[in-house]
Design an enzyme around this catalytic site. Structure first.
Site, mmCIF file in Angstrom:
data_model
loop_
_atom_site.group_PDB
_atom_site.id
_atom_site.type_symbol
_atom_site.label_atom_id
_atom_site.label_comp_id
_atom_site.label_asym_id
_atom_site.label_seq_id
_atom_site.Cartn_x
_atom_site.Cartn_y
_atom_site.Cartn_z
ATOM 1 N N HIS A 1 35.425 42.170 28.337
ATOM 2 C CA HIS A 1 35.444 43.631 28.393
ATOM 3 C C HIS A 1 34.607 44.288 27.299
ATOM 4 C CE1 HIS A 1 37.978 43.245 31.684
ATOM 5 N NE2 HIS A 1 38.971 44.061 31.381
ATOM 6 N N HIS B 1 37.620 45.435 37.901
ATOM 7 C CA HIS B 1 38.979 45.604 37.395
ATOM 8 C C HIS B 1 38.989 46.316 36.046
ATOM 9 C CE1 HIS B 1 43.068 43.834 36.096
ATOM 10 N NE2 HIS B 1 43.283 44.765 36.999
ATOM 11 N N GLY C 1 35.692 35.778 35.875
ATOM 12 C CA GLY C 1 36.892 35.938 35.073
ATOM 13 C C GLY C 1 38.120 35.470 35.823
ATOM 14 N N ASP D 1 35.911 40.725 36.531
ATOM 15 C CA ASP D 1 37.053 40.884 35.626
ATOM 16 C C ASP D 1 36.873 39.944 34.446
ATOM 17 O OD1 ASP D 1 39.446 41.855 34.658
ATOM 18 O OD2 ASP D 1 40.679 40.480 35.839
#
Length: 205
Positions: free
Chosen positions: A139, A164, A41, A136
């Site tokens: 999500h 994160h 990410g 990261d």
């Protein structure tokens, strides 16, 4: 160790708080003795610049994995959509051009290896041991689980896993990163080192 960034990091698009970025910088510097670092990410390169600036100190490289089509929340009509990163020709979100411009402006091209592919595809034939993995990416629970299962197994003993956007309270944010954080601890393969805002830092036992 003082923080040495080659660019004004506040001008880079991204969602990483300064304290979290500084923690990643120091973590990557420490982990460099164990092996290269990898992030899942990259978006426009904010975390990449923190990590790669530290890798440069010991001439290690950072592998930056991102398909650059954006996560669910970056798509048109979603909360974090950025029209400047939307390619009207392809009708797709595309952060790769901005990412490359930022890495070039930071003079870090010799320490960053961009891997423009979905996380699972990039990991399919991966065999390089890693000193640090920073997750990261997407999500959604499926995306976060894929990132964790694809990359955590490549971390060497004593190496680090950083995750994160950990929000124990659902009212504060999405739960997928928190779920893989709990999974890592429950595996008995990782121990918590510290929390820096929403950044969880774990060490492989």
């Amino acid at each position: 160790m003082s923080l040495k960034l080659p660019i004004n990091i506040h001008n880079i698009k991204g969602f990483l708080a300064a304290r979290e970025g500084e923690a990643l910088y120091h973590l990557a510097a420490e982990a460099s003795s164990l092996g290269p670092s990898l992030e899942v990410g990259s978006y426009c390169g904010k975390s990449t610049i923190y990590l790669a600036s530290a890798c440069k100190l010991t001439d290690r490289v950072l592998f930056a994995v991102d398909h650059h089509r954006g996560s669910e929340e970056h798509q048109p009509g979603e909360e974090y959509h950025d029209p400047d990163l939307f390619d009207k020709n392809t009708q797709l979100m595309d952060s790769f051009r901005t990412f490359r411009e930022n890495i070039r402006a930071a003079h870090l091209e010799n320490w960053v290896v961009p891997i423009v592919a979905p996380s699972a595809v990039a990991a399919r034939c991966w065999n390089t041991p890693l000193g640090l993995v920073f997750i990261d990416g997407g999500h959604s629970l499926e995306a976060a689980m894929t990132d964790y299962r694809s990359w955590s197994r490549h971390i060497v003993p004593g190496g680090y896993l950083a995750i994160h956007d950990i929000f124990p309270d659902p009212a504060d944010g999405g739960q997928a990163p928190y779920e893989i954080y709990k999974m890592a601890l429950a595996s008995a393969q990782f121990e918590l080192v510290e929390m820096v805002d929403t950044l969880g830092i774990l060490r492989r036992i």
